[in-house]
Design a protein around this motif. Structure first.
Motif, PDB file in Angstrom:
ATOM      1  N   CYS A 132      -0.639  -4.454  13.705  1.00 20.11           N
ATOM      2  CA  CYS A 132      -1.577  -3.720  12.824  1.00 20.11           C
ATOM      3  C   CYS A 132      -1.531  -2.476  13.462  1.00 20.11           C
ATOM      4  O   CYS A 132      -1.779  -1.540  12.624  1.00 20.11           O
ATOM      5  CB  CYS A 132      -2.801  -4.538  13.023  1.00 20.11           C
ATOM      6  SG  CYS A 132      -3.027  -6.122  12.112  1.00 20.11           S
ATOM      7  N   ASP A 133      -1.409  -2.335  14.683  1.00 19.22           N
ATOM      8  CA  ASP A 133      -1.483  -1.019  15.318  1.00 19.22           C
ATOM      9  C   ASP A 133      -0.345  -0.142  14.786  1.00 19.22           C
ATOM     10  O   ASP A 133      -0.740   1.034  14.316  1.00 19.22           O
ATOM     11  CB  ASP A 133      -1.568  -1.174  16.854  1.00 19.22           C
ATOM     12  CG  ASP A 133      -2.670  -1.575  17.327  1.00 19.22           C
ATOM     13  OD1 ASP A 133      -3.762  -1.499  16.722  1.00 19.22           O
ATOM     14  OD2 ASP A 133      -2.892  -1.885  18.488  1.00 19.22           O
ATOM     15  N   ASP A 134       0.840  -0.767  14.697  1.00 16.71           N
ATOM     16  CA  ASP A 134       2.123  -0.209  14.521  1.00 16.71           C
ATOM     17  C   ASP A 134       2.058   0.599  12.806  1.00 16.71           C
ATOM     18  O   ASP A 134       2.617   1.495  12.655  1.00 16.71           O
ATOM     19  CB  ASP A 134       3.270  -0.911  14.554  1.00 16.71           C
ATOM     20  CG  ASP A 134       3.492  -1.388  16.075  1.00 16.71           C
ATOM     21  OD1 ASP A 134       2.858  -0.523  16.894  1.00 16.71           O
ATOM     22  OD2 ASP A 134       4.364  -2.234  16.523  1.00 16.71           O
ATOM     23  N   LEU A 135       1.594  -0.497  12.287  1.00 11.49           N
ATOM     24  CA  LEU A 135       1.612  -0.327  10.562  1.00 11.49           C
ATOM     25  C   LEU A 135       0.100   0.277  10.219  1.00 11.49           C
ATOM     26  O   LEU A 135      -0.131   0.545   9.054  1.00 11.49           O
ATOM     27  CB  LEU A 135       1.698  -1.544   9.695  1.00 11.49           C
ATOM     28  CG  LEU A 135       2.862  -2.311   9.951  1.00 11.49           C
ATOM     29  CD1 LEU A 135       2.900  -3.771   9.470  1.00 11.49           C
ATOM     30  CD2 LEU A 135       3.986  -1.590   9.414  1.00 11.49           C
ATOM     31  N   LYS A 136      -0.788   0.777  11.160  1.00 19.42           N
ATOM     32  CA  LYS A 136      -1.886   1.351  10.763  1.00 19.42           C
ATOM     33  C   LYS A 136      -2.866   0.708   9.774  1.00 19.42           C
ATOM     34  O   LYS A 136      -3.297   1.169   9.009  1.00 19.42           O
ATOM     35  CB  LYS A 136      -1.560   2.885  10.436  1.00 19.42           C
ATOM     36  CG  LYS A 136      -0.864   3.781  11.501  1.00 19.42           C
ATOM     37  CD  LYS A 136      -0.983   5.100  11.087  1.00 19.42           C
ATOM     38  CE  LYS A 136      -0.431   6.087  12.346  1.00 19.42           C
ATOM     39  NZ  LYS A 136       0.512   5.487  13.293  1.00 19.42           N
ATOM     40  N   HIS A 177       0.686  -1.301   0.068  1.00 20.40           N
ATOM     41  CA  HIS A 177       0.248   0.001  -0.077  1.00 20.40           C
ATOM     42  C   HIS A 177       0.803   1.101   0.092  1.00 20.40           C
ATOM     43  O   HIS A 177       0.626   2.138  -0.763  1.00 20.40           O
ATOM     44  CB  HIS A 177      -1.032  -0.066   1.157  1.00 20.40           C
ATOM     45  CG  HIS A 177      -2.266  -0.927   1.104  1.00 20.40           C
ATOM     46  ND1 HIS A 177      -2.094  -2.229   1.333  1.00 20.40           N
ATOM     47  CD2 HIS A 177      -3.476  -0.932   0.268  1.00 20.40           C
ATOM     48  CE1 HIS A 177      -3.036  -2.884   1.182  1.00 20.40           C
ATOM     49  NE2 HIS A 177      -3.924  -1.987   0.466  1.00 20.40           N
ATOM     50  N   LEU A 178       2.051   1.253   0.793  1.00 20.73           N
ATOM     51  CA  LEU A 178       2.874   2.341   0.678  1.00 20.73           C
ATOM     52  C   LEU A 178       3.348   2.746  -0.581  1.00 20.73           C
ATOM     53  O   LEU A 178       3.429   3.664  -1.196  1.00 20.73           O
ATOM     54  CB  LEU A 178       4.165   2.087   1.860  1.00 20.73           C
ATOM     55  CG  LEU A 178       3.720   2.378   3.255  1.00 20.73           C
ATOM     56  CD1 LEU A 178       4.697   2.194   4.108  1.00 20.73           C
ATOM     57  CD2 LEU A 178       3.315   3.868   3.166  1.00 20.73           C
ATOM     58  N   ASN A 179       3.732   1.494  -1.297  1.00 25.05           N
ATOM     59  CA  ASN A 179       4.450   1.713  -2.529  1.00 25.05           C
ATOM     60  C   ASN A 179       3.213   2.232  -3.603  1.00 25.05           C
ATOM     61  O   ASN A 179       3.689   2.979  -4.592  1.00 25.05           O
ATOM     62  CB  ASN A 179       4.754   0.365  -3.188  1.00 25.05           C
ATOM     63  CG  ASN A 179       6.312  -0.067  -2.760  1.00 25.05           C
ATOM     64  OD1 ASN A 179       6.967   0.959  -2.664  1.00 25.05           O
ATOM     65  ND2 ASN A 179       6.342  -1.232  -2.742  1.00 25.05           N
ATOM     66  N   GLN A 180       2.333   1.758  -3.425  1.00 28.05           N
ATOM     67  CA  GLN A 180       1.005   2.364  -4.477  1.00 28.05           C
ATOM     68  C   GLN A 180       0.351   3.669  -3.994  1.00 28.05           C
ATOM     69  O   GLN A 180      -0.499   4.109  -4.412  1.00 28.05           O
ATOM     70  CB  GLN A 180       0.101   1.097  -4.128  1.00 28.05           C
ATOM     71  CG  GLN A 180       0.405  -0.172  -4.746  1.00 28.05           C
ATOM     72  CD  GLN A 180       0.609  -0.376  -6.252  1.00 28.05           C
ATOM     73  OE1 GLN A 180      -0.045   0.386  -7.082  1.00 28.05           O
ATOM     74  NE2 GLN A 180       1.786  -0.863  -6.596  1.00 28.05           N
ATOM     75  N   ASN A 181       1.021   4.074  -2.781  1.00 24.28           N
ATOM     76  CA  ASN A 181       0.445   5.472  -2.372  1.00 24.28           C
ATOM     77  C   ASN A 181      -0.937   5.315  -1.892  1.00 24.28           C
ATOM     78  O   ASN A 181      -1.971   6.165  -2.296  1.00 24.28           O
ATOM     79  CB  ASN A 181       0.566   6.358  -3.279  1.00 24.28           C
ATOM     80  CG  ASN A 181       1.346   7.500  -2.521  1.00 24.28           C
ATOM     81  OD1 ASN A 181       1.303   7.661  -1.496  1.00 24.28           O
ATOM     82  ND2 ASN A 181       1.814   8.496  -3.558  1.00 24.28           N
ATOM     83  N   LYS A 182      -1.369   4.022  -1.375  1.00 28.97           N
ATOM     84  CA  LYS A 182      -2.863   3.925  -1.187  1.00 28.97           C
ATOM     85  C   LYS A 182      -3.127   3.697   0.468  1.00 28.97           C
ATOM     86  O   LYS A 182      -2.057   3.196   1.036  1.00 28.97           O
ATOM     87  CB  LYS A 182      -3.168   2.504  -1.603  1.00 28.97           C
ATOM     88  CG  LYS A 182      -3.366   2.558  -3.419  1.00 28.97           C
ATOM     89  CD  LYS A 182      -4.333   1.567  -3.804  1.00 28.97           C
ATOM     90  CE  LYS A 182      -4.775   1.977  -5.221  1.00 28.97           C
ATOM     91  NZ  LYS A 182      -4.181   1.051  -6.378  1.00 28.97           N
ATOM     92  N   ILE A 183      -4.444   3.886   0.757  1.00 29.13           N
ATOM     93  CA  ILE A 183      -4.586   3.716   2.179  1.00 29.13           C
ATOM     94  C   ILE A 183      -4.874   2.210   2.427  1.00 29.13           C
ATOM     95  O   ILE A 183      -5.203   1.595   1.609  1.00 29.13           O
ATOM     96  CB  ILE A 183      -5.956   4.398   2.536  1.00 29.13           C
ATOM     97  CG1 ILE A 183      -5.799   5.990   2.433  1.00 29.13           C
ATOM     98  CG2 ILE A 183      -6.492   4.143   4.050  1.00 29.13           C
ATOM     99  CD1 ILE A 183      -7.227   6.677   2.425  1.00 29.13           C
ATOM    100  N   THR A 184      -4.323   1.969   3.581  1.00 30.82           N
ATOM    101  CA  THR A 184      -4.058   0.252   4.000  1.00 30.82           C
ATOM    102  C   THR A 184      -5.251  -0.201   4.158  1.00 30.82           C
ATOM    103  O   THR A 184      -6.232   0.491   5.156  1.00 30.82           O
ATOM    104  CB  THR A 184      -3.103   0.204   4.897  1.00 30.82           C
ATOM    105  OG1 THR A 184      -2.126   1.047   4.912  1.00 30.82           O
ATOM    106  CG2 THR A 184      -2.808  -1.220   5.097  1.00 30.82           C
ATOM    107  N   GLY A 185      -5.627  -1.218   3.446  1.00 35.39           N
ATOM    108  CA  GLY A 185      -6.919  -2.033   3.635  1.00 35.39           C
ATOM    109  C   GLY A 185      -7.216  -2.730   4.961  1.00 35.39           C
ATOM    110  O   GLY A 185      -6.092  -3.100   5.542  1.00 35.39           O
TER     111      GLY A 185
END
Ligand code: PLP
Length: 374
Positions: free
Chosen positions: A154-158, A119-127
């Motif tokens: 999960c908390d750490d990576l949002k 998601h970071l790579n794609q600049n997207k909000i994490t599902g």
């Protein structure tokens, strides 16, 4: 209907019956419990695309499939609701899951890292993800000691946690073990539930036996289709008493009926020889349609509308079966599988006779069999 189906053999699927079964299962659950309709493996052979579309039009908004590919198909067909991939996802599934907005079931920190990186790579909000917790299946699912660290990750990576789930291994008849699984799950998720994280556990057997029916979701599969989780008399009686109904029947008429003289052989390997002049009907059904070869001579039979049974004679071949009939009428219609438990060969009875479970028979129904929705 045969003309509509475009073949002399077809599956007749009653969509209202599926909805009736879901509503019947809902009665076991608390008012706030929602249903995740399990439509993996082509909706247990019933046809996932049509069923998802029908259920969605009738207020069901949560679905579960086994693989990312199954979920992608549903999306391409226009299904809008929540779709969970029940099978544990691996990194290679991420692209498809994200492209089609599918919710993965996860049980490793590695996957969470890969999910976040993608998601970071794609600049997207994490599902969001579902965390699977193993309470006694011994296959997919994290161990009790790993649950909290996965939540922390999960908390750490949002990454939003959609829910935490477990799966029962024998809810139809081992109530002590099922209760242990449920207790383990509820204890481990107590704090998470206080934080508002949703939880679910119950498959069909658990729902009808009353385990995990007051959690946030239930995940019925087999009973939605009106089939029992196992073909034992006790479970079948339970299903019947609850007024769950099989949604599927398999109908056929012969492609040819002929009179064979005494001594004629029928089918591959010459396993059947007519003792007298016999009426033999050929039907366009074979093991490529999911009609097991084990049902050759003596094993299987078709049932006429009035309930008379006609035995399969000779081998079941890939595309044909041969049946000893009492009428030369080629327009007569027969049940290959009847949508009840008492008369003729129901899917459940066949499963019992073949020493397997309704799941296997239903999911083996051939892709090429037309499915007619009524
Ligand atoms: N939940 C999970 C995780 C499953 O794997 C399945 C199917 O095997 C189900 C729910 C639905 O189970 P059933 O068809 O027994 O209701």
């Amino acid at each position: 209907e045969f003309e509509l189906a475009g073949r002399s053999s077809y599956l007749r699927i009653d969509l209202d019956t599926i909805l009736h079964n879901i509503n019947t299962l809902r009665e076991f659950c608390s008012k706030t419990t929602d249903v995740i309709a399990v439509i993996k493996a082509n909706a247990y052979g019933h046809g996932s695309l049509e069923i998802a579309r029908y259920l969605e039009a009738n207020g069901i908004s949560h679905f579960a499939v086994a693989t990312a590919w199954e979920g992608a198909q549903l999306r391409q067909y226009g299904v809008k609701g929540y779709i969970q991939i029940l099978g544990s996802c691996i990194k290679e599934d991420i692209h498809t899951a994200c492209k089609f907005n599918l919710t993965p079931t996860i049980c490793t920190a590695d996957f969470l890292q890969a999910w976040s990186d993608w998601h970071l790579n794609q600049n997207k909000i994490t599902g969001s993800v579902v965390i699977k917790f193993d309470t006694g299946m011994g296959r997919n699912g994290c161990q009790p000691t790993e649950l909290n660290s996965l939540i922390q990750k999960c908390d750490d990576l949002k990454i939003a946690v959609h829910s935490v789930m477990t799966h029962f291994s024998q809810a139809w008849d081992d109530f002590i073990f099922t209760q242990q699984q449920l207790d383990t799950f509820l204890t481990a998720t107590k704090d998470l539930r206080c934080r508002g994280i949703k939880v679910h556990a119950a498959n069909s057997a658990a729902i009808i036996q009353g385990y995990g029916t007051d959690l946030d979701f239930v995940r019925p599969g087999i009973c939605m289709y009106g089939l029992p989780p196992d073909p034992s008399t006790a479970t079948v009686e339970k299903i019947k008493s609850l007024n769950l109904k099989p949604a599927l029947s398999w109908l056929a008429k012969p492609t040819l009926v002929k009179l064979l003289p005494p001594g004629s052989y029928v089918g591959y390997d010459k396993t059947y020889q007519c003792k007298e002049e016999e009426i033999i009907g050929t039907f366009s059904i074979g093991y490529a349609d999911g009609y097991r070869r084990l049902l050759s001579s003596g094993g299987g039979y078709l049932t006429s509308m009035d309930g008379t049974r006609f035995p399969i004679v000779g081998r079941v071949s890939m595309d044909a079966i041969t049946v000893k009939l009492d009428s030369l009428d080629s327009q007569k219609v027969y049940y290959v599988m009847k949508n009840d438990y008492t008369s003729g060969h129901s899917l459940t009875k066949l499963a019992a006779e073949l020493k397997t479970i309704p799941y296997e028979i239903a999911t083996s129904l051939g892709q090429r069999l037309p499915r007619l929705y009524v």
